[in-house]
Design a protein around this motif. Structure first.
Motif, PDB file in Angstrom:
ATOM      1  N   ASN A 191       0.859  -1.189   0.000  1.00 27.03           N
ATOM      2  CA  ASN A 191       0.000   0.000   0.000  1.00 27.03           C
ATOM      3  C   ASN A 191       0.892   1.235   0.000  1.00 27.03           C
ATOM      4  O   ASN A 191       1.664   1.458   0.936  1.00 27.03           O
ATOM      5  CB  ASN A 191      -0.919   0.012   1.237  1.00 27.03           C
ATOM      6  CG  ASN A 191      -1.850  -1.173   1.262  1.00 27.03           C
ATOM      7  OD1 ASN A 191      -2.671  -1.349   0.366  1.00 27.03           O
ATOM      8  ND2 ASN A 191      -1.733  -2.006   2.288  1.00 27.03           N
ATOM      9  N   TRP A 192       0.785   2.044  -1.050  1.00 26.77           N
ATOM     10  CA  TRP A 192       1.618   3.223  -1.184  1.00 26.77           C
ATOM     11  C   TRP A 192       1.155   4.338  -0.254  1.00 26.77           C
ATOM     12  O   TRP A 192      -0.024   4.423   0.099  1.00 26.77           O
ATOM     13  CB  TRP A 192       1.597   3.718  -2.625  1.00 26.77           C
ATOM     14  CG  TRP A 192       2.399   2.853  -3.547  1.00 26.77           C
ATOM     15  CD1 TRP A 192       1.965   1.801  -4.281  1.00 26.77           C
ATOM     16  CD2 TRP A 192       3.808   2.961  -3.806  1.00 26.77           C
ATOM     17  NE1 TRP A 192       3.001   1.243  -4.995  1.00 26.77           N
ATOM     18  CE2 TRP A 192       4.141   1.943  -4.733  1.00 26.77           C
ATOM     19  CE3 TRP A 192       4.799   3.826  -3.365  1.00 26.77           C
ATOM     20  CZ2 TRP A 192       5.436   1.767  -5.208  1.00 26.77           C
ATOM     21  CZ3 TRP A 192       6.091   3.657  -3.844  1.00 26.77           C
ATOM     22  CH2 TRP A 192       6.399   2.633  -4.745  1.00 26.77           C
ATOM     23  N   PHE A 193       2.074   5.180   0.154  1.00 27.71           N
ATOM     24  CA  PHE A 193       1.761   6.321   1.012  1.00 27.71           C
ATOM     25  C   PHE A 193       2.769   7.423   0.706  1.00 27.71           C
ATOM     26  O   PHE A 193       3.787   7.193   0.059  1.00 27.71           O
ATOM     27  CB  PHE A 193       1.802   5.919   2.494  1.00 27.71           C
ATOM     28  CG  PHE A 193       3.070   5.215   2.906  1.00 27.71           C
ATOM     29  CD1 PHE A 193       4.134   5.923   3.450  1.00 27.71           C
ATOM     30  CD2 PHE A 193       3.198   3.832   2.733  1.00 27.71           C
ATOM     31  CE1 PHE A 193       5.308   5.275   3.815  1.00 27.71           C
ATOM     32  CE2 PHE A 193       4.374   3.177   3.092  1.00 27.71           C
ATOM     33  CZ  PHE A 193       5.419   3.893   3.645  1.00 27.71           C
ATOM     34  N   GLU A 194       2.455   8.623   1.179  1.00 29.34           N
ATOM     35  CA  GLU A 194       3.304   9.784   0.896  1.00 29.34           C
ATOM     36  C   GLU A 194       4.511   9.839   1.826  1.00 29.34           C
ATOM     37  O   GLU A 194       4.442   9.344   2.952  1.00 29.34           O
ATOM     38  CB  GLU A 194       2.474  11.070   1.034  1.00 29.34           C
ATOM     39  CG  GLU A 194       1.340  11.172   0.025  1.00 29.34           C
ATOM     40  CD  GLU A 194       1.829  11.152  -1.425  1.00 29.34           C
ATOM     41  OE1 GLU A 194       3.036  11.388  -1.670  1.00 29.34           O
ATOM     42  OE2 GLU A 194       1.001  10.879  -2.306  1.00 29.34           O
ATOM     43  N   PRO A 195       5.625  10.392   1.344  1.00 28.29           N
ATOM     44  CA  PRO A 195       5.793  11.104   0.074  1.00 28.29           C
ATOM     45  C   PRO A 195       6.138  10.199  -1.108  1.00 28.29           C
ATOM     46  O   PRO A 195       6.314  10.661  -2.224  1.00 28.29           O
ATOM     47  CB  PRO A 195       6.968  12.041   0.368  1.00 28.29           C
ATOM     48  CG  PRO A 195       7.828  11.247   1.305  1.00 28.29           C
ATOM     49  CD  PRO A 195       6.846  10.489   2.182  1.00 28.29           C
ATOM     50  N   TYR A 196       6.204   8.887  -0.855  1.00 30.37           N
ATOM     51  CA  TYR A 196       6.725   7.967  -1.866  1.00 30.37           C
ATOM     52  C   TYR A 196       5.766   7.781  -3.045  1.00 30.37           C
ATOM     53  O   TYR A 196       6.200   7.675  -4.191  1.00 30.37           O
ATOM     54  CB  TYR A 196       7.050   6.628  -1.199  1.00 30.37           C
ATOM     55  CG  TYR A 196       7.820   6.829   0.083  1.00 30.37           C
ATOM     56  CD1 TYR A 196       9.127   7.332   0.059  1.00 30.37           C
ATOM     57  CD2 TYR A 196       7.233   6.588   1.325  1.00 30.37           C
ATOM     58  CE1 TYR A 196       9.830   7.567   1.236  1.00 30.37           C
ATOM     59  CE2 TYR A 196       7.927   6.814   2.504  1.00 30.37           C
ATOM     60  CZ  TYR A 196       9.223   7.313   2.454  1.00 30.37           C
ATOM     61  OH  TYR A 196       9.903   7.546   3.615  1.00 30.37           O
ATOM     62  N   GLN A 197       4.487   7.771  -2.751  1.00 29.92           N
ATOM     63  CA  GLN A 197       3.528   7.617  -3.836  1.00 29.92           C
ATOM     64  C   GLN A 197       3.580   8.796  -4.801  1.00 29.92           C
ATOM     65  O   GLN A 197       3.522   8.617  -6.025  1.00 29.92           O
ATOM     66  CB  GLN A 197       2.100   7.478  -3.281  1.00 29.92           C
ATOM     67  CG  GLN A 197       1.035   7.346  -4.377  1.00 29.92           C
ATOM     68  CD  GLN A 197      -0.307   6.916  -3.822  1.00 29.92           C
ATOM     69  OE1 GLN A 197      -0.602   5.739  -3.716  1.00 29.92           O
ATOM     70  NE2 GLN A 197      -1.123   7.888  -3.438  1.00 29.92           N
ATOM     71  N   GLY A 198       3.728   9.996  -4.261  1.00 28.36           N
ATOM     72  CA  GLY A 198       3.807  11.177  -5.105  1.00 28.36           C
ATOM     73  C   GLY A 198       5.034  11.152  -6.000  1.00 28.36           C
ATOM     74  O   GLY A 198       4.963  11.518  -7.182  1.00 28.36           O
ATOM     75  N   ARG A 199       6.159  10.737  -5.463  1.00 26.87           N
ATOM     76  CA  ARG A 199       7.383  10.658  -6.258  1.00 26.87           C
ATOM     77  C   ARG A 199       7.233   9.608  -7.366  1.00 26.87           C
ATOM     78  O   ARG A 199       7.667   9.825  -8.503  1.00 26.87           O
ATOM     79  CB  ARG A 199       8.568  10.305  -5.364  1.00 26.87           C
ATOM     80  CG  ARG A 199       8.921  11.389  -4.357  1.00 26.87           C
ATOM     81  CD  ARG A 199       9.971  10.890  -3.379  1.00 26.87           C
ATOM     82  NE  ARG A 199      10.239  11.860  -2.332  1.00 26.87           N
ATOM     83  CZ  ARG A 199      10.921  11.592  -1.220  1.00 26.87           C
ATOM     84  NH1 ARG A 199      11.408  10.373  -1.027  1.00 26.87           N
ATOM     85  NH2 ARG A 199      11.118  12.521  -0.306  1.00 26.87           N
ATOM     86  N   ARG A 200       6.641   8.492  -7.022  1.00 27.86           N
ATOM     87  CA  ARG A 200       6.436   7.419  -8.006  1.00 27.86           C
ATOM     88  C   ARG A 200       5.552   7.891  -9.154  1.00 27.86           C
ATOM     89  O   ARG A 200       5.861   7.670 -10.331  1.00 27.86           O
ATOM     90  CB  ARG A 200       5.800   6.220  -7.304  1.00 27.86           C
ATOM     91  CG  ARG A 200       5.357   5.094  -8.230  1.00 27.86           C
ATOM     92  CD  ARG A 200       4.737   3.981  -7.406  1.00 27.86           C
ATOM     93  NE  ARG A 200       4.275   2.889  -8.236  1.00 27.86           N
ATOM     94  CZ  ARG A 200       3.005   2.535  -8.394  1.00 27.86           C
ATOM     95  NH1 ARG A 200       2.054   3.216  -7.785  1.00 27.86           N
ATOM     96  NH2 ARG A 200       2.671   1.506  -9.153  1.00 27.86           N
TER      97      ARG A 200
END
Length: 234
Positions: free
Chosen positions: A83-92
């Protein structure tokens, strides 16, 4: 090439020129890369290099599997979070959007996006493909050692005027890879690396991914401002 220049110029190249690379150059890169740090000098990396007809045969089988049997294949380790979460999802998301924009592919053009994804299994037309594996009986520390070894490959390639693209996409098709190279049963296929000469005219190769400023990911303790000033360090 200064090490700073090698690090700053390293990038994921997704289109290569059809220029061959001699075996001795690849061997030199791997010999240099093998100086990577390794806990207790375990040196956990295993490498299989493909080129020419061997690479073509592998790529053909990978393309068939990815287009007709994708649901039957999975990686033997988890690279990304469930399950993605910030800030990593935004960078991806940002890097994906930037890539498709550079290629002129609309966000809702799923066939075009899928075709670009499939280019992974051609090593983005690089003349040399490097497959990296790790003994599954080892532990997390060996994954860290392997990461430093992979980074060394990419930097040593820059020292030879070459570029690379590290590709986790191959991990999903380890069963196909095992038909073409002697990958041990106790080895996990971790990634592939495309190696070759950059096509500087390709729009996808002009994309530069951003990096966070040091202040956003590091904290410093016990330093004095005078010690940290550029004039003092020069």
């Amino acid at each position: 090439m200064h090490v700073d220049a090698a690090i700053r110029s390293r990038k994921s190249v997704r289109r290569f020129l059809p220029l061959s690379i001699p075996r001795h150059v690849v061997e030199h890169i791997l010999q240099v890369a093998a100086r990577a740090p390794s806990g207790n000098n375990v040196q956990p990396w295993h490498v299989h290099v493909v080129s020419g007809q061997a690479k073509q045969a592998l790529c053909a089988d990978l393309h068939t599997a990815a287009t007709t049997q994708a649901e039957q294949h999975s990686a033997e380790y988890h690279y990304y979070p469930d399950n993605w979460f910030e800030p990593y999802q935004g960078r991806r998301r940002a890097v994906g959007f930037d890539l498709y924009e550079a290629l002129g592919i609309e966000r809702d053009d799923l066939p075009a996006r899928n075709q670009q994804m499939l280019r992974n299994y051609q090593f983005f037309d690089a003349p040399v493909g490097v497959l990296i594996s790790l003994d599954r009986r080892l532990n997390t520390g060996s994954f860290m050692d392997l990461g430093m070894f992979i980074q060394n490959i990419m930097l040593a390639a820059r020292g030879q005027g070459l570029h690379t693209c590290a590709q986790a996409a191959f991990a999903w098709y380890h069963q196909i890879v095992r038909r073409h190279v002697p990958l041990a049963d106790h080895d996990i296929l971790v990634c592939g690396i495309a190696l070759g000469h950059e096509d500087r005219e390709a729009p996808e190769n002009r994309m530069e991914t951003p990096r966070e400023q040091v202040a956003n990911f590091a904290s410093f303790h016990g330093f004095h401002e005078r010690e940290a000033s550029p004039s003092t360090l020069a």
